[in-house]
Design a protein around this motif. Structure first.
Motif, mmCIF file in Angstrom:
data_model
loop_
_atom_site.group_PDB
_atom_site.id
_atom_site.type_symbol
_atom_site.label_atom_id
_atom_site.label_comp_id
_atom_site.label_asym_id
_atom_site.label_seq_id
_atom_site.Cartn_x
_atom_site.Cartn_y
_atom_site.Cartn_z
ATOM 1 N N GLY A 78 0.867 -1.257 0.119
ATOM 2 C CA GLY A 78 -0.101 0.074 -0.034
ATOM 3 C C GLY A 78 0.843 1.227 -0.061
ATOM 4 O O GLY A 78 0.223 2.279 -0.100
ATOM 5 N N SER A 79 2.103 1.191 0.313
ATOM 6 C CA SER A 79 2.872 2.327 0.122
ATOM 7 C C SER A 79 3.418 2.800 -1.387
ATOM 8 O O SER A 79 3.352 2.003 -1.963
ATOM 9 N N VAL A 80 3.957 3.741 -1.339
ATOM 10 C CA VAL A 80 4.428 4.340 -2.698
ATOM 11 C C VAL A 80 6.051 4.208 -2.591
ATOM 12 O O VAL A 80 6.752 4.287 -1.823
ATOM 13 N N CYS A 81 6.535 3.692 -3.979
ATOM 14 C CA CYS A 81 7.791 3.658 -3.987
ATOM 15 C C CYS A 81 8.268 4.440 -5.468
ATOM 16 O O CYS A 81 7.528 4.688 -6.225
ATOM 17 N N LYS A 82 9.596 4.613 -5.324
ATOM 18 C CA LYS A 82 10.174 5.228 -6.608
ATOM 19 C C LYS A 82 11.448 4.586 -6.832
ATOM 20 O O LYS A 82 11.767 3.622 -5.957
ATOM 21 N N PRO A 83 12.086 4.702 -8.095
ATOM 22 C CA PRO A 83 13.157 4.129 -8.532
ATOM 23 C C PRO A 83 14.473 3.835 -7.604
ATOM 24 O O PRO A 83 14.710 4.948 -6.974
ATOM 25 N N GLY A 84 14.896 2.710 -7.262
ATOM 26 C CA GLY A 84 15.814 2.683 -6.093
ATOM 27 C C GLY A 84 15.586 2.487 -4.754
ATOM 28 O O GLY A 84 16.300 2.282 -3.948
ATOM 29 N N ASP A 85 14.200 2.504 -4.469
ATOM 30 C CA ASP A 85 13.913 2.309 -3.117
ATOM 31 C C ASP A 85 14.034 1.141 -2.537
ATOM 32 O O ASP A 85 13.774 0.042 -3.430
ATOM 33 N N LEU A 86 14.372 0.830 -1.386
ATOM 34 C CA LEU A 86 14.494 -0.669 -0.731
ATOM 35 C C LEU A 86 13.083 -0.872 -0.330
ATOM 36 O O LEU A 86 12.443 -0.299 0.345
ATOM 37 N N LEU A 87 12.682 -2.122 -0.953
ATOM 38 C CA LEU A 87 11.238 -2.542 -0.387
ATOM 39 C C LEU A 87 11.263 -3.953 0.601
ATOM 40 O O LEU A 87 10.665 -4.163 1.690
ATOM 41 N N MET A 88 12.455 -4.479 0.479
ATOM 42 C CA MET A 88 12.608 -5.767 1.578
ATOM 43 C C MET A 88 14.109 -5.912 1.651
ATOM 44 O O MET A 88 14.718 -6.204 0.541
ATOM 45 N N SER A 89 14.426 -6.396 2.594
ATOM 46 C CA SER A 89 15.847 -6.861 2.880
ATOM 47 C C SER A 89 15.638 -8.364 3.560
ATOM 48 O O SER A 89 14.865 -8.663 4.297
ATOM 49 N N ILE A 90 16.678 -9.347 2.812
ATOM 50 C CA ILE A 90 16.570 -10.880 3.276
ATOM 51 C C ILE A 90 17.958 -11.023 3.638
ATOM 52 O O ILE A 90 19.019 -11.122 2.921
#
Length: 281
Positions: A78-90
């Motif tokens: 539901g959040s907004v993202c832009k190029p280069g944004d980190l979405l998840m780290s594993i």
């Protein structure tokens, strides 16, 4: 996380996708070339702007492969993202991350594409009371997560299945003999808990439906804007109004001017372009 579903509901779908991808003998490439004890910190990053969906599903994919992985969601559904944004780290065993990578990205990219397309439609309704809703034109087996992606994009859900509500369409009317016949049958046989929606193609059908009564919602199908405006005035608040048929992005703002309550579009799910996401070590 916005409107998260219980993992229990989603796990069978993700498990099936993993089983499909791992085949009968697992990830032979990783098993062959990556030392068993190798650990890494991987990141899912956005490569284009959009609205995020599928992070919950991606996390389930990684956890089903390896519950010891350390997963942090930086951009929730539901959040907004832009190029280069980190979405998840594993973080954890490299082999586990590699085994789940494609399934996690397939879900997240597909669902983020739906959320992004929905957000574009919703933006066209700004300043009105009209809501955007999806349809049952979904990918077989993925309906629940695709409809969840619509919610993440700011839209609303229509029926999840044929058992949710009575939706009388043109073929039902033809088979039953007419608008009066289907409405009288629905009123006589429907549970008091079941809402009734009737699809009409013309103002004459709408007039007959208003005379007979019994419908809670009317679906105004494939009408041009002047006809939709007349239909909404005819209904005058006696039923919820839904406009459908050829509801493309460039028409949404115009349709909102009719005062219709809902605009439904199959394009939200069947024509959404996958959002470009990547997993990098």
């Amino acid at each position: 996380m916005t409107n998260a579903l219980p993992d229990l509901i989603l796990e069978p779908m993700v498990r099936n996708a993993l089983a499909e991808d791992l085949g009968t003998y697992g990830d032979v490439t990783t098993r062959t070339v990556v030392p068993h004890d190798t650990t890494y910190n991987a990141c899912i990053n956005a490569r284009e702007p959009g609205v995020v969906s599928g992070m919950q599903v991606a996390e389930i994919a990684f956890r089903l492969v390896d519950p010891t992985l350390k997963i942090v969601t930086a951009r929730p559904d539901g959040s907004v993202c832009k190029p280069g944004d980190l979405l998840m780290s594993i973080e954890g065993h490299a082999s586990s991350i590699l085994m789940a990578e494609r399934v996690a990205l397939n879900f997240a990219g597909r669902l983020s594409g739906i959320a992004t397309k929905t957000a574009g439609f919703v933006a066209e309704t700004k300043g009105t009371n009209t809501r955007v809703t999806c349809t049952r034109k979904t990918t077989p087996g993925l309906r629940i997560v695709e409809k969840q992606a619509v919610i993440h994009g700011g839209g609303y859900n229509h029926r999840f299945s044929l058992s949710d509500a009575i939706l009388i369409k043109d073929n039902h009317i033809a088979a039953a003999g007419g608008v009066r016949q289907v409405l009288e049958a629905a009123k006589a046989n429907a549970s008091h808990m079941m809402r009734i929606e009737l699809e009409v193609d013309t103002l004459d059908q709408l007039a007959e439906a208003l005379e007979v009564g019994g419908a809670d919602v009317v679906l105004l199908d494939n009408m041009d804007t002047p006809t939709l405006t007349k239909a909404v005035k005819m209904v005058d608040g006696r039923m919820v109004t839904e406009a459908s048929g050829n509801m493309k992005l460039d028409r949404i703002a115009e349709v909102c001017t009719t005062g219709v309550d809902y605009i439904s579009s199959g394009a939200l799910t069947h024509s959404a372009q996958t959002l470009d996401l990547g997993l990098d070590f």
